[in-house]
Design a protein around this motif. Structure first.
Motif, short mmCIF file in Angstrom:
data_model
loop_
_atom_site.label_atom_id
_atom_site.label_comp_id
_atom_site.label_asym_id
_atom_site.label_seq_id
_atom_site.Cartn_x
_atom_site.Cartn_y
_atom_site.Cartn_z
N VAL A 37 -27.05 -48.04 6.55
CA VAL A 37 -26.56 -49.62 5.19
C VAL A 37 -26.94 -48.83 4.63
CG1 VAL A 37 -26.23 -51.86 5.39
CG2 VAL A 37 -25.48 -50.50 7.53
N ASN A 403 -32.19 -53.71 18.97
CA ASN A 403 -30.40 -53.54 19.04
C ASN A 403 -29.47 -54.02 20.37
OD1 ASN A 403 -27.61 -53.03 18.75
ND2 ASN A 403 -27.83 -51.15 18.94
N VAL A 426 -29.24 -59.66 10.21
CA VAL A 426 -29.94 -58.45 10.78
C VAL A 426 -30.31 -57.75 9.58
CG1 VAL A 426 -28.94 -56.98 12.03
CG2 VAL A 426 -28.19 -58.60 12.40
N HIS A 427 -31.62 -57.17 9.57
CA HIS A 427 -32.56 -55.90 9.37
C HIS A 427 -31.78 -55.04 9.85
CE1 HIS A 427 -35.35 -58.16 7.27
NE2 HIS A 427 -34.47 -59.30 7.29
N GLU A 428 -31.15 -53.57 9.50
CA GLU A 428 -30.04 -52.70 10.10
C GLU A 428 -30.72 -51.45 9.10
OE1 GLU A 428 -30.14 -50.66 12.13
OE2 GLU A 428 -29.76 -52.63 13.74
N TRP A 431 -24.99 -48.85 10.63
CA TRP A 431 -23.85 -49.80 10.80
C TRP A 431 -24.27 -49.65 12.37
CZ3 TRP A 431 -22.68 -53.92 8.87
CH2 TRP A 431 -22.67 -53.76 7.63
N THR A 434 -24.28 -53.75 16.76
CA THR A 434 -25.47 -55.42 16.45
C THR A 434 -24.99 -55.60 14.62
OG1 THR A 434 -27.18 -54.81 17.63
CG2 THR A 434 -27.57 -56.58 16.22
N ALA A 435 -25.53 -54.69 14.20
CA ALA A 435 -25.38 -54.90 12.91
C ALA A 435 -23.39 -55.77 12.65
CB ALA A 435 -25.12 -53.67 11.36
N ARG A 436 -22.68 -54.61 12.68
CA ARG A 436 -21.44 -55.34 13.48
C ARG A 436 -20.98 -57.12 13.19
NH1 ARG A 436 -18.70 -50.35 12.07
NH2 ARG A 436 -19.77 -47.85 12.88
N ALA A 438 -22.52 -58.94 12.41
CA ALA A 438 -23.31 -60.16 12.18
C ALA A 438 -23.17 -60.67 10.87
CB ALA A 438 -25.37 -59.53 11.51
N VAL A 441 -26.46 -58.50 6.88
CA VAL A 441 -27.40 -57.35 7.33
C VAL A 441 -27.68 -56.82 5.93
CG1 VAL A 441 -26.53 -55.05 7.87
CG2 VAL A 441 -25.08 -57.17 8.56
N PRO A 443 -29.87 -54.30 4.26
CA PRO A 443 -30.21 -52.49 4.38
C PRO A 443 -31.93 -52.17 4.90
CG PRO A 443 -29.70 -52.95 2.61
CD PRO A 443 -29.91 -54.16 3.49
#
Length: 737
Positions: A37, A403, A426-428, A431, A434-436, A438, A441, A443
């Motif tokens: 991300v 995740n 979401v902190h990620e 990608w 879980t990020a998709r 949210a 997002v 990074p």
């Protein structure tokens, strides 16, 4: 980690590590993978229409925005939810494996932030052993003693003659411990078993649940029937007079209740043979060997991740108690050998530096595996460990460092559940699914992109984690992100205490530092500090055995409760007051195959599935499915074929791997393939091979409400159409600047 002359990176294991983890091979490529991300991103529908329930999460595109804009948006949304619904409406999920560092531990950072914001609804226990940590206090007084205090590997090597390993001792899991492992000792200890001619009885449908280098007698039980075998063994000990009545009288309560249950129910070896598929004569012979030798009964954590998962743990303790060897070196009971690298480890017991999280003003919580129920059924009541609890109405989910689309079950249901809150944050670094799914997002950096202090449970070293590379794109560490939010919400000074991230490292180290430890400057320059050695040999419940009156257990009786009046008093039909045989998921002719969804050997859960070690294990780019050649032949499946694995909950595609090291009628598909869903008329299809589209989102029982995702009933067929491409290793479609 070594920086090469051309600027590239190479993984270099710690010089004192005798068995470096193969998972290190995933690290370098994951740093700059196209799934990183790069900038903060907001789901287009959330930007256009504002917060609210939606079925578009996981289907919408994203718009990249600047850090100031996204933090302003998120701060306003946090304030709105708190004002309109209260802090209980915020779920601080943040469950899962995060950074190895002690300071940049995502869960600690997020919980510290939310506590200072006024609190949040949290979760308890873990997917890994959440059933055991609720049951064990009722039986032996506490869980930690069993999970961390069972006989050390040196004690086993010196004293044990027979290990009866229910669920095996799967070496693939011993490379990991929360916080990291400097010296991986378990592989060497497993090799020592063979060198010392320790007999091992492997009870598992999978021969790979014990290293091939360890000779063993393999008992390939039908999945989910370990308790039947345990009861058959216990009945044989009882009627043959092979049980230690003196031990049972002095150190246990409730054995007479269990004995009546065994006899009245006729849970003998012949009955057990019909249930678990092991010949009755073999069961009786094993029971006699157990009674004649110094025997260690072990149960992996995987066995408690099934329907009625309390029973294998309780029945395993019953067997060990009947043998009378609990408290003897190398005998008795163990739980988790091969489930985690620190079980049986004899490393240091020093508490490591940690970031204070403060106190959560909100007392509401859920058992961790009930996340979908929480989101789908606000206001519903449920049982948990003798209490009746109510699910709150969650409006904002804030997740960092985990995740859920890896470790949760019935992912189609989880997708629906994730559609219910107003906002998902979401902190990620990547990608992931879980990020998709949210709305916002953010990074985050990976460990090699920041400074920290590293160390795990029973680790031999505290590590100075130097930054090796610059952060990817506009990624920030969790502390930096949350400090920016705290500034907008008016409590930055309390959150940061006026310290930079480097100053926090120095502060936490100095607060921890013992007299013989170097200064922070010397520690940082040296790259680490070796910790004082721990005890070499130790045995579970040795002081209790020496004098149960002076060293009683923390149970109501002070003894091992083979039958618990407390648990019986709860009145749970799915967890009675003593070890019992409760039918597993019933057979279904439509789905005759028994799926085992266990942990992968090529990654840590779902972490760095993009790495070369993980990708090399895949078949046609999909997760490998192991099945017996006879089952494959009956379905016209050849090695390397793409197969469809399905049941009423969903389906996934996988690559066929044929092996005779698996019980016929059983298939094995590891968890952790990044969820790559395609909506079809028949429901969700994961084209990448995530087995949690197939597993049921049900609790182990009303006692623990633990995860029951280890098994599922499925059918397998050769996939004859052109397989849809795997797209999860590309950035999400519709990502706009």
């Amino acid at each position: 980690m070594r920086v090469d002359p051309d600027g590239g990176l190479t993984v270099v294991p710690h010089p004192s590590d005798p068995a470096p983890s193969p998972l290190l091979g995933n690290v370098v490529e994951g740093l700059r993978h196209r799934t990183r991300v790069a900038r903060p991103a907001v789901r287009r529908g959330w930007l256009d229409h504002g917060p609210g329930p939606t079925d578009r999460r996981g289907r919408d595109g994203f718009v990249e925005v600047g850090w100031d804009e996204v933090l302003d948006l998120l701060a306003a949304e946090l304030n709105r939810v708190r004002t309109e619904h209260g802090n209980e409406a915020i779920f601080g999920g943040s469950y899962g494996w995060a950074s190895a560092g002690r300071f940049h531990h995502a869960q600690s950072q997020l919980h510290r932030f939310l506590n200072q914001f006024g609190g949040f609804t949290g979760s308890r226990n873990s997917y890994s052993n959440g059933t055991s940590v609720v049951l064990l206090p009722h039986v032996v007084g506490d869980a930690e003693t069993v999970l961390r205090g069972a006989s050390s590997w040196p004690t086993i090597a010196a004293n044990t003659e027979l290990i009866v390993a229910f669920g095996g001792i799967p070496a693939k899991n011993v490379h990991v411990v929360p916080g990291g492992v400097t010296r991986h000792g378990t592989p060497g200890h497993l090799t020592a078993l063979a060198e010392r001619n320790v007999e091992v009885a492997l009870v598992s449908p999978l021969r790979t649940d014990l290293p091939a280098t360890v000779p063993a007698t393999w008992y390939p039980v039908e999945p989910g029937t370990d308790v039947a075998l345990m009861l058959g063994l216990a009945h044989t000990l009882l009627v043959g007079g092979l049980h230690d009545r003196a031990f049972l009288d002095r150190y246990c309560v409730g054995f007479d209740t269990v004995a009546r249950y065994l006899v009245d129910g006729r849970y003998d070896a012949d009955w057990a043979a019909r249930v678990c598929g092991i010949p009755a004569d073999d069961i009786r012979a094993l029971a006699r060997r157990m009674a004649a030798r110094r025997t260690l009964v072990t149960v992996t954590w995987s066995l408690q991740r099934i329907r009625h998962g309390e029973q294998p743990v309780w029945a395993g303790l019953l067997l060990a108690a009947m043998l009378g060897q609990i408290g003897l070196p190398g005998g008795g009971f163990g739980h988790g050998y091969g489930s985690m690298g620190d079980v049986g480890d004899n490393g240091p017991t020093v508490r490591l530096p940690y970031l204070p999280q403060g106190t959560n003003p909100v007392r509401t919580f859920i058992p961790v595996a009930r996340i979908a129920d929480l989101l789908l059924h606000p206001g519903a009541t449920y049982d948990y460990n003798g209490r009746s609890l109510t699910y709150p109405d969650i409006r904002l989910v804030y997740w960092a460092g985990g995740n859920p689309f890896h470790h949760h079950q019935d992912l189609a249901r989880l997708r629906t559940a994730f559609g219910r809150p107003d906002t998902v944050v979401v902190h990620e670094p990547h990608w992931t699914a879980t990020a998709r799914h949210a709305d916002i997002v953010l990074p985050t950096t990976l460990p090699l992109e920041r400074e920290d202090v590293g160390g795990g449970r029973r680790d031999t070293h505290l590590i100075a984690m130097h930054r090796a590379v610059e952060p990817y794109g506009e990624a920030r560490d969790d502390h930096h992100i949350l400090a920016g939010l705290a500034d907008r919400l008016g409590f930055a000074d309390r959150f940061t205490e006026g310290r930079t991230a480097r100053q926090w490292l120095e502060h936490l180290y100095d607060r921890w530092r013992a007299d013989d430890a170097p200064t922070f400057a010397d520690f940082w320059a040296a790259g680490g500090h070796e910790l004082p050695t721990g005890p070499s040999d130790f045995t579970l419940f040795d002081r209790f055995r020496a004098d149960p009156d002076r060293s009683p257990l923390k149970t109501p009786s002070g003894r091992i409760e083979l039958a618990s009046e407390t648990v019986a008093g709860f009145g749970y039909d799915d967890c009675p007051g003593h070890p019992a045989w409760l039918e597993p998921e019933p057979a279904d002719r439509r789905y005759p195959m028994h799926l085992i969804a266990n942990q992968p050997s090529t990654r840590l859960h779902s972490q760095l599935d993009v790495g070369p070690v993980s990708r090399a294990s895949k078949v046609d780019g999909r997760e490998p499915l192991s099945l017996h050649p006879d089952d494959a032949a009956a379905r016209g499946i050849a090695a390397g074929d793409v197969v469809r694995v399905f049941n009423d909950r969903g389906a996934c595609l996988a690559g066929a791997v044929l092996t005779d090291g698996i019980r016929p009628g059983v298939v094995q598909l590891a968890t952790g393939a990044w969820f790559d869903p395609v909506d079809t008329p028949d429901g969700v299809l994961c084209v990448h091979g995530n087995p949690n589209v197939l597993t049921a989102d049900i609790p182990t029982s009303r006692l623990s409400q633990g995860c029951a995702g280890q098994h599922a009933r499925v059918q397998v067929e050769r996939y004859t159409a052109t397989p849809p491409p795997v797209t999860v290793f590309d950035p999400p479609a519709g990502l706009a600047r």
